[in-house]
Scaffold this active site. Structure first.
Site, PDB file in Angstrom:
ATOM      1  N   HIS A  79      31.863  47.606   9.779  1.00  0.00           N
ATOM      2  CA  HIS A  79      33.244  47.123   9.980  1.00  0.00           C
ATOM      3  C   HIS A  79      33.788  46.538   8.674  1.00  0.00           C
ATOM      4  O   HIS A  79      34.875  46.918   8.220  1.00  0.00           O
ATOM      5  CB  HIS A  79      33.276  46.081  11.100  1.00  0.00           C
ATOM      6  CG  HIS A  79      34.531  45.267  11.132  1.00  0.00           C
ATOM      7  ND1 HIS A  79      35.766  45.808  11.419  1.00  0.00           N
ATOM      8  CD2 HIS A  79      34.759  43.952  10.892  1.00  0.00           C
ATOM      9  CE1 HIS A  79      36.683  44.853  11.362  1.00  0.00           C
ATOM     10  NE2 HIS A  79      36.103  43.719  11.033  1.00  0.00           N
ATOM     11  N   ASP A 108      55.156  62.736 -12.328  1.00  0.00           N
ATOM     12  CA  ASP A 108      53.846  62.701 -11.664  1.00  0.00           C
ATOM     13  C   ASP A 108      53.041  61.607 -12.333  1.00  0.00           C
ATOM     14  O   ASP A 108      53.568  60.892 -13.190  1.00  0.00           O
ATOM     15  CB  ASP A 108      53.116  64.059 -11.776  1.00  0.00           C
ATOM     16  CG  ASP A 108      52.123  64.250 -10.630  1.00  0.00           C
ATOM     17  OD1 ASP A 108      51.436  63.268 -10.265  1.00  0.00           O
ATOM     18  OD2 ASP A 108      52.027  65.364 -10.080  1.00  0.00           O
ATOM     19  N   TRP A 143      28.285  43.275   4.506  1.00  0.00           N
ATOM     20  CA  TRP A 143      29.126  43.990   3.525  1.00  0.00           C
ATOM     21  C   TRP A 143      28.820  43.553   2.113  1.00  0.00           C
ATOM     22  O   TRP A 143      29.170  44.245   1.172  1.00  0.00           O
ATOM     23  CB  TRP A 143      30.615  43.859   3.859  1.00  0.00           C
ATOM     24  CG  TRP A 143      31.344  42.680   3.289  1.00  0.00           C
ATOM     25  CD1 TRP A 143      31.441  41.458   3.871  1.00  0.00           C
ATOM     26  CD2 TRP A 143      32.096  42.615   2.066  1.00  0.00           C
ATOM     27  NE1 TRP A 143      32.200  40.624   3.084  1.00  0.00           N
ATOM     28  CE2 TRP A 143      32.624  41.289   1.974  1.00  0.00           C
ATOM     29  CE3 TRP A 143      32.389  43.523   1.048  1.00  0.00           C
ATOM     30  CZ2 TRP A 143      33.409  40.874   0.896  1.00  0.00           C
ATOM     31  CZ3 TRP A 143      33.163  43.084  -0.024  1.00  0.00           C
ATOM     32  CH2 TRP A 143      33.666  41.786  -0.095  1.00  0.00           C
ATOM     33  N   SER A 173      35.670  56.858  -7.518  1.00  0.00           N
ATOM     34  CA  SER A 173      37.034  57.157  -7.118  1.00  0.00           C
ATOM     35  C   SER A 173      38.003  56.068  -7.586  1.00  0.00           C
ATOM     36  O   SER A 173      39.052  56.357  -8.172  1.00  0.00           O
ATOM     37  CB  SER A 173      37.080  57.297  -5.597  1.00  0.00           C
ATOM     38  OG  SER A 173      38.376  57.195  -5.117  1.00  0.00           O
ATOM     39  N   SER A 174      37.626  54.803  -7.334  1.00  0.00           N
ATOM     40  CA  SER A 174      38.541  53.722  -7.696  1.00  0.00           C
ATOM     41  C   SER A 174      38.743  53.655  -9.197  1.00  0.00           C
ATOM     42  O   SER A 174      39.859  53.409  -9.673  1.00  0.00           O
ATOM     43  CB  SER A 174      37.984  52.383  -7.216  1.00  0.00           C
ATOM     44  OG  SER A 174      37.868  52.392  -5.831  1.00  0.00           O
ATOM     45  N   HIS A 257      35.082  38.603  -5.799  1.00  0.00           N
ATOM     46  CA  HIS A 257      36.310  37.827  -5.693  1.00  0.00           C
ATOM     47  C   HIS A 257      37.524  38.545  -6.267  1.00  0.00           C
ATOM     48  O   HIS A 257      38.536  38.631  -5.586  1.00  0.00           O
ATOM     49  CB  HIS A 257      36.189  36.406  -6.234  1.00  0.00           C
ATOM     50  CG  HIS A 257      37.400  35.660  -5.826  1.00  0.00           C
ATOM     51  ND1 HIS A 257      37.539  35.076  -4.597  1.00  0.00           N
ATOM     52  CD2 HIS A 257      38.606  35.552  -6.422  1.00  0.00           C
ATOM     53  CE1 HIS A 257      38.770  34.606  -4.468  1.00  0.00           C
ATOM     54  NE2 HIS A 257      39.435  34.875  -5.573  1.00  0.00           N
ATOM     55  N   GLU A 259      37.894  41.496  -6.184  1.00  0.00           N
ATOM     56  CA  GLU A 259      38.138  42.487  -5.137  1.00  0.00           C
ATOM     57  C   GLU A 259      39.113  41.970  -4.074  1.00  0.00           C
ATOM     58  O   GLU A 259      39.973  42.707  -3.609  1.00  0.00           O
ATOM     59  CB  GLU A 259      36.801  42.892  -4.492  1.00  0.00           C
ATOM     60  CG  GLU A 259      36.917  43.688  -3.206  1.00  0.00           C
ATOM     61  CD  GLU A 259      37.387  45.118  -3.412  1.00  0.00           C
ATOM     62  OE1 GLU A 259      37.378  45.586  -4.571  1.00  0.00           O
ATOM     63  OE2 GLU A 259      37.765  45.760  -2.415  1.00  0.00           O
ATOM     64  N   TYR A 261      41.532  40.007  -4.451  1.00  0.00           N
ATOM     65  CA  TYR A 261      42.888  40.103  -4.975  1.00  0.00           C
ATOM     66  C   TYR A 261      43.308  41.556  -5.124  1.00  0.00           C
ATOM     67  O   TYR A 261      44.497  41.866  -5.048  1.00  0.00           O
ATOM     68  CB  TYR A 261      43.036  39.301  -6.272  1.00  0.00           C
ATOM     69  CG  TYR A 261      42.857  37.822  -5.988  1.00  0.00           C
ATOM     70  CD1 TYR A 261      43.706  37.180  -5.094  1.00  0.00           C
ATOM     71  CD2 TYR A 261      41.821  37.098  -6.525  1.00  0.00           C
ATOM     72  CE1 TYR A 261      43.525  35.852  -4.760  1.00  0.00           C
ATOM     73  CE2 TYR A 261      41.623  35.767  -6.195  1.00  0.00           C
ATOM     74  CZ  TYR A 261      42.471  35.149  -5.320  1.00  0.00           C
ATOM     75  OH  TYR A 261      42.282  33.838  -4.981  1.00  0.00           O
ATOM     76  N   SER A 272      57.375  42.225  -1.702  1.00  0.00           N
ATOM     77  CA  SER A 272      58.406  41.880  -2.674  1.00  0.00           C
ATOM     78  C   SER A 272      59.470  42.968  -2.787  1.00  0.00           C
ATOM     79  O   SER A 272      60.529  42.741  -3.374  1.00  0.00           O
ATOM     80  CB  SER A 272      57.784  41.640  -4.051  1.00  0.00           C
ATOM     81  OG  SER A 272      56.789  40.668  -3.965  1.00  0.00           O
ATOM     82  N   HIS A 306      32.398  30.397  -5.759  1.00  0.00           N
ATOM     83  CA  HIS A 306      32.757  29.649  -4.554  1.00  0.00           C
ATOM     84  C   HIS A 306      32.187  30.312  -3.302  1.00  0.00           C
ATOM     85  O   HIS A 306      32.265  29.763  -2.224  1.00  0.00           O
ATOM     86  CB  HIS A 306      34.260  29.399  -4.443  1.00  0.00           C
ATOM     87  CG  HIS A 306      35.103  30.616  -4.252  1.00  0.00           C
ATOM     88  ND1 HIS A 306      36.384  30.706  -4.723  1.00  0.00           N
ATOM     89  CD2 HIS A 306      34.878  31.792  -3.621  1.00  0.00           C
ATOM     90  CE1 HIS A 306      36.898  31.879  -4.386  1.00  0.00           C
ATOM     91  NE2 HIS A 306      36.006  32.557  -3.720  1.00  0.00           N
ATOM     92  N   HIS A 307      31.635  31.510  -3.470  1.00  0.00           N
ATOM     93  CA  HIS A 307      30.919  32.127  -2.343  1.00  0.00           C
ATOM     94  C   HIS A 307      29.469  31.662  -2.293  1.00  0.00           C
ATOM     95  O   HIS A 307      28.701  32.123  -1.448  1.00  0.00           O
ATOM     96  CB  HIS A 307      30.979  33.650  -2.455  1.00  0.00           C
ATOM     97  CG  HIS A 307      32.367  34.189  -2.347  1.00  0.00           C
ATOM     98  ND1 HIS A 307      32.941  34.498  -1.141  1.00  0.00           N
ATOM     99  CD2 HIS A 307      33.315  34.428  -3.280  1.00  0.00           C
ATOM    100  CE1 HIS A 307      34.177  34.922  -1.334  1.00  0.00           C
ATOM    101  NE2 HIS A 307      34.433  34.887  -2.634  1.00  0.00           N
ATOM    102  N   THR A 332      49.735  31.221  -6.255  1.00  0.00           N
ATOM    103  CA  THR A 332      49.980  31.861  -4.967  1.00  0.00           C
ATOM    104  C   THR A 332      51.098  31.145  -4.223  1.00  0.00           C
ATOM    105  O   THR A 332      51.944  31.784  -3.584  1.00  0.00           O
ATOM    106  CB  THR A 332      48.706  31.868  -4.118  1.00  0.00           C
ATOM    107  OG1 THR A 332      47.597  32.164  -4.956  1.00  0.00           O
ATOM    108  CG2 THR A 332      48.790  32.904  -3.030  1.00  0.00           C
ATOM    109  N   LYS A 335      54.444  32.219  -5.306  1.00  0.00           N
ATOM    110  CA  LYS A 335      54.895  33.459  -4.678  1.00  0.00           C
ATOM    111  C   LYS A 335      55.494  33.185  -3.300  1.00  0.00           C
ATOM    112  O   LYS A 335      56.567  33.688  -2.957  1.00  0.00           O
ATOM    113  CB  LYS A 335      53.729  34.432  -4.556  1.00  0.00           C
ATOM    114  CG  LYS A 335      53.415  35.130  -5.863  1.00  0.00           C
ATOM    115  CD  LYS A 335      52.511  36.318  -5.616  1.00  0.00           C
ATOM    116  CE  LYS A 335      52.329  37.132  -6.868  1.00  0.00           C
ATOM    117  NZ  LYS A 335      53.570  37.729  -7.370  1.00  0.00           N
ATOM    118  N   ARG A 454      28.218  33.021  11.636  1.00  0.00           N
ATOM    119  CA  ARG A 454      28.706  34.393  11.692  1.00  0.00           C
ATOM    120  C   ARG A 454      27.520  35.346  11.744  1.00  0.00           C
ATOM    121  O   ARG A 454      26.381  34.945  11.570  1.00  0.00           O
ATOM    122  CB  ARG A 454      29.603  34.679  10.494  1.00  0.00           C
ATOM    123  CG  ARG A 454      28.887  34.593   9.158  1.00  0.00           C
ATOM    124  CD  ARG A 454      29.858  34.608   7.999  1.00  0.00           C
ATOM    125  NE  ARG A 454      30.247  35.970   7.665  1.00  0.00           N
ATOM    126  CZ  ARG A 454      30.704  36.340   6.460  1.00  0.00           C
ATOM    127  NH1 ARG A 454      30.817  35.444   5.491  1.00  0.00           N
ATOM    128  NH2 ARG A 454      31.048  37.579   6.233  1.00  0.00           N
TER     129      ARG A 454
END
Ligand code: HEA
Ligand code: HEA
Ligand code: CUA
Ligand SMILES: [Cu+2]
Lengths: 642, 445, 227
Positions: A79, A108, A143, A173-174, A257, A259, A261, A272, A306-307, A332, A335, A454
């Site tokens: 998931h 293009d 994950w 790919s990315s 992290h 990631e 964002y 926006s 922080h993780h 943030t 924004k 969890r």
């Protein structure tokens, strides 16, 4: 609009060679690739959602055993992996593909065939990592796949092999896509489209491409280490050899992290676009929006640990990472306030897209605030690895990324498919989704702070968690209904919605100056841009009068570029008639992508007694890669016009 | 078909839901939540809670502010007519500076107590703290008390070791040394304070002092880092007891195991109530749903005295209700014999993994069973420690707990991992033999 | 034949390949982006090596000798700094050759007056030189790897072995890719000659080659020289 006679079959499909399965397999048109990304990632979104629903069914009550522990562990791993790598990232990629060239006035992307390659790698990689779930062999390490649990010693099956190799494939790919979009945005902007005139979506995407380029290599290396450990017996995470599990954690989160964002900034960009358009006002504080986006991306590289507040890094590191994390709330917040003040004093039209955009502002804020509460390390020791964290990240991911992407889909559907979506069904989708989302994820704050860990497949009765879990599960089932309404609306509108005008929402950016859907060449004449809101300059000059414009300030080079001032594009002729060279369709990128997946599949068999299958697959894959790559680089991109 | 309600009207549902949840939120501080993190039970948790209160205050403030302005804007500036043409502000430097600085100020209010708390809670523990070594295993907890040792007749020094039941004295600082035998786990007693991971090749520390306001009670603990198949089944109980009770418990746990000195001769079974008369703590009859006739402990000379938390007053949240797997059962009409069980145990696969102090069983792989009968649960907090569950456990542990290392031992049982059927030659045990072993284990008070 | 280069690209502008925003060729920008990501790749590898330095539980070790009883058999420091200095020099020289090759391609059409001009102006010569020097570096590396294996250090031996071979192996793979890339340029040169129009192709290959070279300097310093 009278000229739009034909039903809007997809982009530039006048001639027979542009329709049918083969044309989709060989397309190098960024718009069609965008649509491929959209379908594929929506499919994976439903798949990941289905996994979530099974998780919620199991947890609806205490001591339930709908699925076994092993299956449950595969479900939450897949998931998370599916939603992040196969749904949200490629949903964003769908918009990168479809929108960036249109927003910057290009024909293009810089490398159309590489773009097709990115998509095919994503599709095959996604299938590679997903299919094992049908054989009860899906990845089951969570994950973020913490070593040493994911090393061969503790995970002997092929489950983790699929995860490691699958993520490597998706990384290719990315990265390929990111190089492509960086180049496109830097180099293919229409004359006059300077950086401070780029639409906000393009800006946020631009930042994301840098995050991808800098963050993905780190997880690539972390995965290589794990892959080498699992396949070749190296010692990176081997406990007996002195390997350090924290190495994996640091490398993973240095990627992980940024990631998050990567997952949110494209949604911020879409919102926006939607908010100003539907408020009849320019975006409030455009420059600050740009700088805060860049700052978020930049700070995002300095907060990863922080993780890891519970791993025992010591007080100094805890302090440093706690403080840097708190800092991110500032850009943030800017924004959030700028969005609200974009609407302030405006004339707000509640299209479905607008509702989702407002939903993002409301819900992401909640997730952001809980994020700040994890950023205080001692407090996080009571929060980490509980459902409180699960609540946080679903508010930012579902309340943020997914709401923003839905806003984008409703907003851009007319441009993509040439038909309008049903607003009434859209409204049902929004309200059900909004309520169900809160019903599902808000109670998780409580179950978490009341002690529920969890990633548990079952829990005992009498722990004070039953009610909250039941509410969450009811919410999840409501989300299925909401999503089903969306799916129905999507397909029905696509086949029989009312035809869309060029600019249904009275928006201001270049993509709305061309037909819906756009012709294959996008712009018959490359636009010469003189402000941030070129279409409002034409129709509502009073809206943009305070914003800096260029009237003669173009460089000689720009003036020489043979571009025409921005205008509503009425030309419906084909590329051939207009003499615009288009890249040739080609199947080669698909086969190179397939070759990569075939080759890595070979590794899966390497631990079997009989290694011939492994050898055969690796050899076959390598041959495909070499052969088709050679054919690719030696064949011309466009028809020879010498 | 005419829908009478418009989707927007669902908004009132949303608001009601929100209210209901908010009310539930206030309830979180109340009773009825046995694993609540909001407590002043230790100085550690008090520090965290006061930090949390700060965070909650500012979080609520920002929440109300942002959502308030948002709602106001959305209602106030909704489009009334398509001809509306708003004023075109494209920015306001003063405002923008304002909402950059305001959050910065709030964050400072958060940062200062945060940093203080970090250094306070991560200082060194006081030197005279009670030392407890926590060792994580897939999927159970080993607790070692290195300050409490005993010398066996052979002269070996044994440390007080137990599993899945942690005893802590009220008012004394306890310093945990956290290590793992395999993958990463995380040690957490939500009622007492924050968690700390057990990281392979690392040693971590965590300390706190159960507050003197506490009365003798039990708290749940759990593993909080995903550690494989039975991560959800890696629980434990923390008994917070008075210093006197704690000393009694230590004395009891250090006493030799029942039968340890008894000669392996056919002893005459003692009357059923000898053990109880000896004053040893008793198990509640209610813990086993179907009272199983069990031959009690043989009257051995050194029947331990001391303290064990009275299991009959184990609160509901600490007594597991995990259902036993369908298809696994044990005949009710078998009576076990503890003496025979002791001999059987010493001859079986059991000793390959377990230790019972003073016997041939001396392997450190599985939980130490020296005083297993004093424990509140088996299998790391997922089943009650009664005859029925012990018998099922020995018969087919792998059906009882996914991924467990303990092999399936019941004759004729199918091992769910290997798929093989347990036979005599593989060391399979008959139901009678299992009942005997269970009688023995229940005698290990 | 117009052999389309490895990185095919579209450019803005309605009629052909004139206008780009920056005036630069898109391929060049893409290669810069690629190099940015390669920096993070090598940064991760090098950091891992440094983090694991001194944490292997068994020998051989990079700079320290290890004698019984700590080690079962006596082990001498395994890194061979003189030999690696030589190979580093070779790689540095290949960068020089690469510069000359690019200059030769760019200036193909300038008149050549002397033998010196002709030598300096021969793109084939300098491309060959670059390839050969690159291949020589790879030769050194395979010599180093085999001798390490003989001395009892393989990728599976200890943390040092794993992180050392992975780091230098990744670098070696990059050099190999570079040699192949240069080989394809040579092939084109022989087929139809490389001129100023192809300079961009040589330019991006050179960019990559120099980057790989710079990475080696970092590896040589951090892994070999610093104890
Ligand atoms: C879209 C993805 C996304 C985003 C944008 C964020 C944003 C943030 N995240 Fe989140 N996070 C995740 C996705 C995301 N996160 C995921 C997936 C995980 C879990 C991974 C896992 O373990 O599986 C996670 C976990 C996670 C942790 C680790 C928790 C743990 O495991 O113990 C932490 C800790 O600091 C954290 C913090 C933050 C912070 C401070 C922000 C900030 O960027 C938020 C900033 C925003 C605001 C604060 C709101 C708006 C601001 C204002 C209105 C101004 C005024 C506000 C204040 C003064 C407070 N996140
Ligand atoms: C973008 C990311 C994203 C999104 C959108 C979601 C969406 C949802 N997630 Fe989440 N989730 C994660 C990312 C995400 N998640 C991550 C990263 C983790 C951590 C994993 C880990 O620990 O490793 C996680 C973990 C996670 C958990 C914790 C599992 C555990 O720790 O044991 C739970 C539990 O409730 C959960 C629930 C849900 C639910 C109910 C939804 C719902 O929003 C889903 C709604 C459902 C649908 C939208 C699809 C419904 C459709 C159908 C069923 C088909 C209908 C068919 C047709 C109409 C044709 N998720
Ligand atoms: Cu041990 Cu989770
Ligand atoms: Cu983070």
């Amino acid at each position: 609009m009278a000229t739009v006679a034909a039903s809007p079959t997809y982009a530039g499909a006048e001639s027979g060679e542009h329709t049918g399965l083969w044309s989709w397999l060989t397309t190098v048109d960024h718009k069609r690739i965008g649509v491929l990304y959209l379908y594929t990632s929506l499919f994976f979104f439903l798949f990941g959602g289905l996994e979530a629903v099974l998780i919620r069914a199991q947890l609806a009550g205490p001591n339930k055993h709908l699925v076994s522990a092993e299956t449950f562990n595969q479900l939450f791993t897949m998931h998370g992996t599916t939603m992040i790598f196969l749904a949200v990232m490629p949903l964003s990629a769908s918009f990168f593909n479809f929108l960036i060239p249109l927003q910057i006035g290009a024909r293009d992307v810089a490398f159309p065939r590489l773009n097709a390659f990115s998509y095919w790698v994503y599709l095959f990689g996604g299938l590679f990592i997903t299919l094992p779930i049908f054989f009860a062999a899906a990845p089951d390490g969570g994950w973020f796949g913490y070593a040493p649990l994911t090393t061969r010693q503790f995970s002997q099956g092929v489950n983790i092999d699929f995860w490691v190799l699958g993520l490597q494939i998706l990384g290719i790919s990315s990265l390929a896509a990111a190089f492509n979009f960086i180049t496109t945005i830097i180099n293919l902007r229409a004359p006059g489209m300077n950086l401070m005139r780029m639409p906000m979506f393009t800006w946020m995407s631009f930042v994301v491409q840098f995050l991808l380029v800098l963050a993905f290599p780190v997880i690539t290396i972390a995965l290589f280490f794990l892959q080498f450990d699992r396949f070749f017996g190296t010692n990176f995470y081997e406990i007996g050899a002195g390997g350090d599990p924290l190495l994996w954690q640091h490398l993973f989160w240095i990627f992980g992290h940024p990631e998050v964002y990567i997952l949110i900034l494209p949604a911020f960009g879409l919102v926006s676009e939607v908010l100003p358009t539907n408020s009849k006002k320019p975006l409030f504080g455009y420059p600050v929006m740009v700088y805060s986006g860049i700052l978020i991306g930049f700070l995002g590289f300095g907060v990863w640990a922080h993780h890891m507040f519970s791993v025992g890094m010591g007080p100094i590191a805890d302090t440093v990472f706690g403080l840097t994390t708190l800092l991110i709330a500032i850009p943030t917040g800017v924004k959030i306030f700028n969005w609200i003040f974009t609407m302030w004093g405006g004339s707000i039209r509640f299209t479905t897209a607008m509702k989702f955009a407002i939903g993002l502002v409301a819900l992401f804020t909640i997730g952001g605030i809980s994020g700040v509460s994890h950023a205080s390390p001692p407090a996080d020791l009571q929060q980490t690895d509980t459902y409180y964290i699960v609540a946080h990240f679903h508010y930012v991911l579902f309340g943020g990324s997914i709401m923003g992407i839905f806003a984008g889909i409703y907003h851009y559907f007319p441009k993509m498919f040439g038909r309008m979506m049903n607003e009434k069904l859209g409204s049902w989708h929004f309200w059900l989704n909004f309520i169900a989302m809160n019903l599902t994820f808000f109670p998780m704050h409580f179950s978490g702070m009341l002690g529920m860990p969890r990633r548990i497949y079952t829990y005992d009765a009498g722990q004070g968690w039953e009610t909250f879990n039941l509410i969450s599960s009811i919410g999840a089932f409501m989300l299925v209904v909401a999503t089903a309404i969306f799916v129905w609306n999507f397909f029905r509108s696509k086949s029989s919605g009312p035809l869309a005008p060029d600019n249904p929402w009275d928006a201001a950016t270049l993509e709305w100056s061309i037909p819906s859907p756009p012709p294959e060449y996008n712009f018959a004449e490359i636009p010469l841009v003189e402000s941030r809101y070129p279409l409002w300059d034409l129709t509502h000059p009073e809206r943009t009068s305070e914003i800096p414009h260029t009237h003669e300030g173009w460089s000689d080079q720009e003036k020489a570029a043979d571009a025409k001032p921005v205008h509503i594009e009425r030309d419906r002729r084909s590329a051939k008639e207009l003499g615009i060279p288009m890249p040739l369709p080609t199947i080669k990128p698909l086969f190179v992508a397939l070759g990569i997946v075939v080759m890595l599949s070979g590794l899966i068999f390497i631990h079997k007694e009989d290694k011939s299958a492994a050898a055969a697959l690796i050899a076959l894959g390598a041959m495909m890669i070499i052969g088709f790559l050679y054919a690719w680089v030696t064949s011309p991109l466009e028809p020879d016009h010498h | 078909m005419h829908w009478k309600i418009r989707p927007r009207q669902l908004a009132s549902v949303a608001i009601l839901t929100g209210l209901a949840l908010a009310i539930a939120a206030c309830g979180s501080y109340g009773k009825g939540y046995p694993n609540s993190t909001f407590n002043n039970t230790t100085e550690f948790n008090t520090a965290i809670k006061s930090l949390w209160d700060t965070l909650l205050f500012w979080g609520t403030f920002v929440f109300i502010l942002v959502e308030g302005i948002l709602l106001y804007t959305v209602f106030r500036f909704r489009r009334r007519s398509d001809a509306d043409e708003p004023q075109h502000v494209h920015g306001n430097t003063a405002l923008e500076i304002g909402w950059t600085i305001a959050p910065a100020v709030i964050l400072t209010f958060i940062a200062i107590p945060t940093v203080r708390t970090i250094f306070r809670t991560q200082a060194r523990a006081v030197p005279n703290a009670l030392q407890v070594e926590v060792v994580g295993h897939q999927w159970w907890w080993e607790f070692r008390y290195p300050q409490f040792t005993t010398r066996t007749p052979t002269g070996r020094v044994d440390t007080l070791v137990t599993a899945n039941d942690l005893y802590l004295p009220i008012g004394r600082t306890v310093n945990f040394t956290l290590r793992t035998k395999d993958v990463i786990h995380s040690f957490w007693v939500p009622q007492l304070g924050g968690k700390r991971d057990l990281v392979s090749n690392h040693t971590n520390y965590l300390w706190f002092t159960p507050d003197t306001s506490l009365r003798t009670t039990v708290f749940n603990g759990s593993c909080n880092e995903y550690c494989g198949a039975s991560h959800a089944n890696m629980r434990f109980r923390t008994f917070v007891v008075t210093p006197t009770e704690f000393d009694g418990w230590v004395q009891h746990q250090l006493s030799p195991a029942a039968f340890a000195a008894a000669p392996p001769a056919p002893a005459t079974p003692a009357p059923a109530d000898t053990a109880r008369a000896a004053g040893a703590p008793t198990r509640p009859a209610s813990a086993s749903p179907a009272p199983v006739p069990v031959t009690p402990a043989v009257a051995v000379a050194q029947q331990p005295t001391g303290y064990t938390f009275p299991m009959e007053s184990l609160p509901d949240y600490a007594s597991p209700d995990t259902p036993t797997p369908a298809g696994l059962s044990f005949p009710d009409n078998i009576t076990g014999d503890a003496q025979r069980g002791a001999e059987q145990f010493a001859r079986s696969a059991c000793i390959g993994c377990h230790t019972i102090r003073g016997t041939v069983a001396a392997s450190p792989i599985g939980p130490n069973l020296t005083h297993i009968a004093t424990r509140s649960t088996i299998a790391a907090g997922i089943y009650p420690n009664d005859a029925r569950h012990l018998r099922l456990w020995i018969k087919n542990a792998r059906m009882m707990k996914p991924g467990v290392a303990m092999p399936t031992l019941g004759l004729g049982q199918r091992d769910p991992v290997t798929g093989a059927t347990v036979s005599q030659s593989l060391g399979g045990l008959s139901d009678q033999q299992i009942a005997d072993i269970v009688a023995y284990l229940q005698a290990l008070r | 034949m117009s052999a389309s280069p490895a990185l095919d690209h579209i450019q803005a502008g309605p009629h052909g390949h004139h206008y780009t925003t920056t005036g630069l060729d898109s391929r060049k920008i893409a290669v810069w982006a690629f190099i940015g990501s390669e920096c993070m790749l090598f940064a991760s590898l090098i950091s891992t090596y440094l983090i694991y330095k001194g944490r292997s539980v068994v020998g051989p070790f990079p700079h320290e000798a290890c004698n019984p009883p700590v080690c079962a058999t006596a082990l001498k420091p395994i890194l061979n700094i003189p030999v690696t200095s030589a190979s580093t020099f070779v790689l540095l020289m290949s960068s020089l050759a690469m510069v000359l090759a690019l200059a030769a391609v760019e200036n193909r059409d300038l008149p050549k007056h002397s033998l010196g001009d002709r030598i300096l102006g021969s793109s084939k010569l300098w491309l060959w030189m670059t390839c050969i020097l690159g291949a020589t570096f790879l030769g050194f590396q395979s010599y180093e790897f085999t001798s390490f294996v003989h001395e009892g250090l393989s990728i599976r031996t200890n943390l040092f072995g794993s992180s050392f071979f992975t780091l230098t192996g990744f670098h070696g793979a990059h050099v190999t890719a570079g040699v192949i890339w240069l080989g394809t340029l040579l092939a084109i040169d022989y087929k139809r000659g490389l001129g100023p129009d192809d300079a961009i192709n040589v330019d991006i290959a050179a960019l990559y080659w120099h980057f790989v070279d710079v990475v080696w300097i970092a590896i040589f310093t951090l892994v070999y020289l610093i104890k």
